[in-house]
Design a protein around this motif. Structure first.
Motif, PDB file in Angstrom:
ATOM      1  N   CYS A 109     -19.928   7.136   3.950  1.00 23.71           N
ATOM      2  CA  CYS A 109     -20.026   5.707   4.291  1.00 23.71           C
ATOM      3  C   CYS A 109     -19.193   5.372   5.522  1.00 23.71           C
ATOM      4  CB  CYS A 109     -19.594   4.847   3.106  1.00 23.71           C
ATOM      5  SG  CYS A 109     -20.799   4.853   1.776  1.00 23.71           S
ATOM      6  N   TRP A 148     -21.240   6.712   8.549  1.00 25.80           N
ATOM      7  CA  TRP A 148     -22.439   5.914   8.809  1.00 25.80           C
ATOM      8  C   TRP A 148     -22.076   4.511   9.265  1.00 25.80           C
ATOM      9  CZ3 TRP A 148     -26.995   7.402  10.120  1.00 25.80           C
ATOM     10  CH2 TRP A 148     -27.426   8.671   9.746  1.00 25.80           C
ATOM     11  N   PHE A 208     -23.695  -2.073   8.667  1.00 29.26           N
ATOM     12  CA  PHE A 208     -23.835  -1.231   7.479  1.00 29.26           C
ATOM     13  C   PHE A 208     -22.923  -1.800   6.411  1.00 29.26           C
ATOM     14  CE2 PHE A 208     -22.480   2.522   4.993  1.00 29.26           C
ATOM     15  CZ  PHE A 208     -23.713   2.951   4.557  1.00 29.26           C
ATOM     16  N   TYR A 235     -30.746   9.128   2.939  1.00 25.75           N
ATOM     17  CA  TYR A 235     -31.234   8.336   4.069  1.00 25.75           C
ATOM     18  C   TYR A 235     -31.869   7.032   3.593  1.00 25.75           C
ATOM     19  CZ  TYR A 235     -30.380  12.297   7.182  1.00 25.75           C
ATOM     20  OH  TYR A 235     -29.794  13.293   7.897  1.00 25.75           O
ATOM     21  N   ILE A 271     -29.003   4.764   2.826  1.00 25.45           N
ATOM     22  CA  ILE A 271     -28.379   4.300   4.069  1.00 25.45           C
ATOM     23  C   ILE A 271     -29.229   3.201   4.709  1.00 25.45           C
ATOM     24  CG2 ILE A 271     -27.818   4.981   6.440  1.00 25.45           C
ATOM     25  CD1 ILE A 271     -26.989   7.742   5.197  1.00 25.45           C
ATOM     26  N   THR A 297     -28.466  -0.923   5.733  1.00 29.82           N
ATOM     27  CA  THR A 297     -28.365  -1.169   7.165  1.00 29.82           C
ATOM     28  C   THR A 297     -29.122  -2.442   7.497  1.00 29.82           C
ATOM     29  OG1 THR A 297     -28.219   1.199   7.624  1.00 29.82           O
ATOM     30  CG2 THR A 297     -28.835  -0.224   9.455  1.00 29.82           C
TER      31      THR A 297
END
Length: 168
Positions: A105, A108, A124, A158, A161, A165
């Protein structure tokens, strides 16, 4: 004499074999060549990628191509990227892997917070605590299936994520 893309209608100069907007072939010899006998669909996809890359490379010589007004770019620097990688690695190492979701985290968040899409910054909002439950589930499924589930972990990560986002 200019021509127009048959796919999206963008005005094209005569020297282009692919549309810079959508990547479709313009009807020239290179655009219709296919991709080594893989079939029209696959060949078209390869040619679209090839066309987009060639158009991007030819346009990159033009200074206006690199304009930042409304452009998509990543504005992170080399040193801060290196430091973020070191911090994440230390988090994983000193906790014997337990803090991996927090390190993921952290990385990202760093990557996404430096990204702009059409001039708009991304954010994010995922946390290590949110990812930890999934991480344990994915780890157990990988162990139970003797590693077979590991092929699904990256796409699941992914997906998680992308779900966290947002465009500001």
């Amino acid at each position: 004499m200019s021509k127009f893309c048959k796919n999206c209608g963008t005005s094209l100069s005569d020297d282009l074999t692919f549309c810079p907007n959508c990547g479709a072939g313009t009807g020239g010899a290179d655009a219709n060549a296919g991709a080594g006998g893989f079939g029209a669909g696959f060949g078209g996809a390869v040619n679209n990628l090839k066309g987009n890359f060639n158009n991007m490379m030819s346009q990159s010589e033009d200074p206006s191509f690199w304009s930042t007004d409304g452009a998509s770019k990543w504005d992170g620097g080399v040193l801060e990227t290196f430091v973020a990688g070191i911090v994440a690695s230390l988090m994983i190492t000193f906790t014997c892997g337990i803090a991996t979701p927090w390190a993921v985290c952290y990385l990202w968040n760093f990557i996404i917070s430096h990204a702009l899409i059409d001039g708009r910054r991304l954010s994010f909002d995922g946390t290590g605590a949110q990812l930890f439950g999934n991480w344990i589930k994915w780890f157990l499924l990988t162990v139970i299936t003797c590693g077979i589930y590991s092929f699904w972990v990256t796409p699941r990560l992914y997906h998680w994520i992308c779900k966290h986002t947002h465009i500001q």
